[in-house]
Design an enzyme around this catalytic site. Structure first.
Site, mmCIF file in Angstrom:
data_model
loop_
_atom_site.group_PDB
_atom_site.id
_atom_site.type_symbol
_atom_site.label_atom_id
_atom_site.label_comp_id
_atom_site.label_asym_id
_atom_site.label_seq_id
_atom_site.Cartn_x
_atom_site.Cartn_y
_atom_site.Cartn_z
ATOM 1 N N SER A 77 0.847 -1.195 0.000
ATOM 2 C CA SER A 77 0.000 0.000 0.000
ATOM 3 C C SER A 77 0.880 1.241 0.000
ATOM 4 C CB SER A 77 -0.890 0.021 1.240
ATOM 5 O OG SER A 77 -1.456 1.318 1.377
ATOM 6 N N HIS A 99 -1.493 -1.479 -4.017
ATOM 7 C CA HIS A 99 -2.739 -1.054 -3.364
ATOM 8 C C HIS A 99 -2.730 0.468 -3.208
ATOM 9 C CE1 HIS A 99 -6.224 -1.859 -0.710
ATOM 10 N NE2 HIS A 99 -5.755 -0.888 0.068
ATOM 11 N N ASP A 120 -4.863 3.668 -1.742
ATOM 12 C CA ASP A 120 -5.908 4.048 -0.785
ATOM 13 C C ASP A 120 -6.437 5.437 -1.087
ATOM 14 O OD1 ASP A 120 -6.079 1.819 1.089
ATOM 15 O OD2 ASP A 120 -3.985 2.276 1.521
ATOM 16 N N MET A 159 -9.049 8.304 0.016
ATOM 17 C CA MET A 159 -9.816 8.756 1.192
ATOM 18 C C MET A 159 -10.346 10.158 0.956
ATOM 19 S SD MET A 159 -7.177 7.590 4.154
ATOM 20 C CE MET A 159 -6.477 5.941 4.201
ATOM 21 N N HIS A 217 -8.649 1.174 -3.608
ATOM 22 C CA HIS A 217 -9.540 0.975 -2.455
ATOM 23 C C HIS A 217 -10.218 2.308 -2.156
ATOM 24 C CE1 HIS A 217 -9.618 0.050 2.196
ATOM 25 N NE2 HIS A 217 -10.827 0.185 1.686
ATOM 26 N N MET A 229 -12.234 4.596 -0.128
ATOM 27 C CA MET A 229 -12.798 4.888 1.205
ATOM 28 C C MET A 229 -13.473 6.245 1.108
ATOM 29 S SD MET A 229 -9.612 3.463 3.426
ATOM 30 C CE MET A 229 -8.526 3.589 2.009
ATOM 31 N N MET A 243 -11.485 -5.526 6.262
ATOM 32 C CA MET A 243 -10.620 -4.548 6.942
ATOM 33 C C MET A 243 -10.206 -5.127 8.292
ATOM 34 S SD MET A 243 -10.151 -2.059 4.893
ATOM 35 C CE MET A 243 -9.103 -1.147 6.035
ATOM 36 N N ASP A 299 -6.748 -6.169 4.784
ATOM 37 C CA ASP A 299 -6.069 -4.863 4.741
ATOM 38 C C ASP A 299 -5.996 -4.261 6.142
ATOM 39 O OD1 ASP A 299 -5.139 -2.328 4.108
ATOM 40 O OD2 ASP A 299 -6.886 -1.766 2.909
HETATM 41 C C1 DX5 Z 1 -6.211 1.878 5.876
HETATM 42 C C2 DX5 Z 1 -5.825 1.515 4.478
HETATM 43 C C3 DX5 Z 1 -4.734 0.535 4.392
HETATM 44 C C4 DX5 Z 1 -3.425 1.005 4.931
HETATM 45 C C5 DX5 Z 1 -2.776 -0.183 5.549
HETATM 46 O O1 DX5 Z 1 -7.280 2.730 5.845
HETATM 47 O O2 DX5 Z 1 -6.931 0.985 3.788
HETATM 48 O O3 DX5 Z 1 -4.565 0.059 3.056
HETATM 49 O O4 DX5 Z 1 -2.563 1.528 3.962
HETATM 50 O O5 DX5 Z 1 -1.654 0.246 6.200
HETATM 51 P P1 DX5 Z 1 -0.855 -0.664 7.219
HETATM 52 O O6 DX5 Z 1 -0.349 -1.843 6.467
HETATM 53 O O7 DX5 Z 1 0.190 0.242 7.715
HETATM 54 O O8 DX5 Z 1 -1.843 -1.075 8.304
HETATM 55 ZN ZN ZN Z 2 -6.539 -0.012 1.842
#
Ligand code: DX5
Ligand code: ZN
Length: 229
Positions: free
Chosen positions: A12, A37, A39, A41, A70, A72, A141, A179
Site C-alpha cells: 500500500s 494497493h 488508498d 480517502m 480501495h 474509502m 478490513m 487490509d
Molecule cells: C487503511 C488503508 C490501508 C493502509 C494499511 O485505511 O486501507 O490500506 O494503507 O496500512 P498498514 O499496512 O500500515 O496497516
Molecule cells: Zn486499503
C-alpha cells in the site's frame, strides 16, 4: 485436503514517501509484488484525505503492476468512471459507503475492472450474502479505515474464515483480501484462515529495505498456505 491458492502481497503506497513514489514502486516490483494497493480517502467516509484520480493516472504511466484502488469515500459510484478511466485494474467499494452497492459493483465491472466489496471491522460478512456472487474479491478490513500503521484487529481472522466458508456455496468464485496491520507477525494467521491478497503498507514502506520486506512477507505467506486446513 489443504486448499492451495496463490497468495499475493499488495504493498500500500499510503505508507510510501509521496515525493518518491517511482522509487517506491520500483522497489516493490523488484521484491516480486504484482499488485499495488492505492488508498483513496475523502475526509468524509474516513477522517483522512489521501490520493485522488490524477495520482492513479500517474501511477498507471509509471508501472505495469495491477492497480488495486480501495475507495474509502462516500457514494463511491460517483467516481468509478474516473478511477477506471485513470487506469485502475481493481476497484473496491465499502458496503457501508453506499445504499447502491449492487449498482456500484456492476459499474466497476462494466469498465472491465475487477470489482471488490469491503467490510469495516464492525460489519458482519453476512451482510455480503447477496453481493458475493457478483464480486471478484471481498476485502476484510483488519483495522478501522483511514490511517496506516494501526494494530491488527484479531476479529478479522474469523471473518476471513467465514468468507472462505461462504464461498464454497457459490458457483462463481471471488478472492479474499485483507487490509490493515499486516506484517511478519500477522501474515500466517490470515493466510491460514483463507486470505489470498494481503495489503501491507507500514511493514513494507517503513522498512529500511522495502524490496526485502515484500520478499519476506511473500515467503511467510507461501509457507502458511501449506498449513491451511
Ligand atoms: C487503511 C488503508 C490501508 C493502509 C494499511 O485505511 O486501507 O490500506 O494503507 O496500512 P498498514 O499496512 O500500515 O496497516
Ligand atoms: Zn486499503
Amino acid at each position: 485436503m489443504a486448499s492451495i491458492s496463490p497468495v499475493e502481497i499488495a504493498p500500500s503506497i499510503l505508507a510510501a514517501d509521496f515525493a518518491s513514489l517511482g522509487d517506491a514502486i520500483r522497489a516493490v516490483e523488484r521484491g516480486g509484488a504484482r499488485i499495488l494497493h492505492v488508498d483513496v480517502m475523502d475526509g468524509h467516509f474516513v477522517p483522512n484525505i489521501s490520493i485522488g484520480v490524477p495520482v492513479v493516472a500517474s501511477l498507471r504511466k509509471a508501472t505495469q503492476l495491477t492497480l488495486d484502488v480501495h475507495l474509502m469515500i462516500e457514494n463511491p459510484e460517483r467516481y468509478i468512471d474516473a478511477f477506471a478511466e485513470a487506469g485502475a485494474d481493481m476497484i473496491s467499494v465499502h458496503q457501508e459507503a453506499t445504499p447502491h452497492l449492487h449498482r456500484a459493483v456492476h459499474a466497476i465491472k462494466e469498465h472491465g475492472c475487477r470489482a471488490g466489496v469491503v467490510v469495516n471491522p464492525a460489519t458482519p460478512v453476512s451482510t455480503l450474502t447477496e453481493i458475493l456472487p457478483d464480486v471478484d474479491y471481498a476485502l476484510v478490513m483488519s483495522v478501522n479505515p483511514g490511517f496506516g500503521g494501526q494494530s491488527f484487529i484479531p476479529g478479522a481472522i474469523e471473518k476471513i474464515a467465514q468468507l472462505r466458508q461462504m464461498r464454497s456455496g457459490y458457483t462463481r468464485t471471488f478472492r479474499i483480501e485483507v487490509d490493515g496491520g499486516i506484517g511478519p507477525d500477522t501474515v500466517a494467521s490470515v493466510v491460514r484462515a483463507g486470505a489470498e491478497i494481503l495489503v501491507a503498507g507500514t511493514s513494507v514502506f517503513h522498512s529500511p529495505d522495502p524490496e526485502a520486506a515484500v520478499r519476506g512477507l511473500q515467503r511467510l505467506a507461501s509457507e502458511a498456505v501449506l498449513q491451511r486446513v
